[in-house]
Structure formats: structure tokens, C-alpha cells
Design an enzyme around this catalytic site. Sequence first.
Site: not given
Length: 283
Positions: A45, A263
Site C-alpha cells: 500500500n 480507490h
Amino acid sequence: MDVTYESTKREIATDNGILRYHEAGDGPPLLLLHGSGIGVNGWRNYRGNLGFYADHFHCYVLEFPGFGVSDPVPGHPVLTAVDAVTRFLDALGIDSAHIIGNSMGGVVAVNVAMRHPDRVRKLVAIGGIGAGVFSADPSEGTRLLQHFADEPSRERLLQWLECMIYDPKLVTDDLVDERWTAASRPDAQQALKAMYGSEALALQQQFLANSPNPPYWSMLHKVKAPTLLTWGANDRQCPPDMALIPLRLIPEAEMHVFPHCGHWVMYEAKDAFERVTLEFLQR
């Protein structure tokens, strides 16, 4: 600054297993919490952002239990992640920290902020928190996660990745290969099924219908930390109308929407996201 995987990886023993994390930088503590999904973990991430934030903060990228890095523990992944955050802060002797949370990581962060308000200085949520007001529930992204959790395949992974990102050119073969390899691990499949499998989603709906307790998002007025909601205008996992509830309920909430972005705001709108969040955290 050296922010490679090997140079930053750490681990620490707690009373409920080993938590693994990445550490870099100096300054006020900043905790980065990853989302859920296929083949996800904290390093994937935030590896593209860690160097930037490490120039300004003492950064910790925590790996949640159940995602193939930290020791797994029994329970729903969101609930075990909330517990992992406080265990982690206690183990390192960190009284309070800024938190950036992506999707599920944002949900974890606001739950920590509601339960332990003195431990969260400022909070940045990357999508995820709130509830749909106008959009379909489950969202398109959640439906694709459900299909993959029920029957994993490379084709279903690709469909989900293309839903996560606005620009299809960013869905590279390397990204697909990396996520497919990570998602093939038994523990990763188990965690995904516990959150997004058809049986799990049905049980969650049944639990919400019968629970005497209100949903977490109805209690967001308890978040005392100044909060920045960041959202991709084209988010198909957590559509932007979800932000209306936290924007209204969190007393010190503000919002920034990034155009032409899905997203994964910290990935697809990297430079703008880093600039906006740094200004907010340094006020």
C-alpha cells in the site's frame, strides 16, 4: 533516505503474537494502516509514499494480523486490526500518533480514535469510512471481491484491479503477478474469505440486522481528532457518497476529492495526495 523493503522491515513481540512493520524517518510519529483486498499488505500500500513521509515524520507501516505478514489471531480482521494498533503503540511506547488509513485502515483508525481519543493526533482516511447514501450496497468493488473470495482466479483478480484504478494503464502485468502470488497464500485467502466471501457477507448482514448496537459509522461524532477525508472521484469500491456521513458527523472533518482517480488515491494521485496530506498534518 534508504526506504527499501529490507532496510525498513522490523518486528516486535506483543502479548498476542508478533507484529511486523516497516519503519523510516524521524519526527512526530505517523502510523500508516493498510486496506483489505486481494494480495494486500502494508508495504504494498505505502512503499511508494514512505520515502516522502519519512522526510517529515517517524513512520510506521503496520502489517495487520491475518494478511500473511504479522502473526494471525482469531477473530474478524477489522476487529483484530483495531486491537493490533493499540498493542503496537503500547509495545513501542508511543503515546499518540498521526494516522493515515487506507479503506479498511481508515475504518480501523476511526475505531481507534473513538475508543482511545488520546492516542490519535490527526487522522487521514483514504476512502472506506462511512456508509453509502445513494450508491448500491454492496458496491461494485465489493461484489468483485466476493466473486474472487468465493472462487479465486487470475481473471477475477484482474477484474477487481481494473475496478480499483481509474487509469487502466496502471494495471500492469507486474502488479497482477505480484497480487496473484500474494493472494495464493492460504492465510491470505482465509482472511479475504472471512471478510468478503458470500457466507461472511450474509452473516455480516444478519448480524447488523439483529445487533442491539448501532453501526460504527453512526458513532463518528465521537472522533475528536481533526480528520481529513480523501477520496477518488471515480472510486468504485467505496463511492464518494459514503463520505457524506463522516463529513457531517466528525466535528473537525474536511474533505479533498481527487479527479480522475479511483480507490487507491495514495497510488494514483500520489503527488497531490502527499502534498494535501502533508499540509493538513503539519498545520
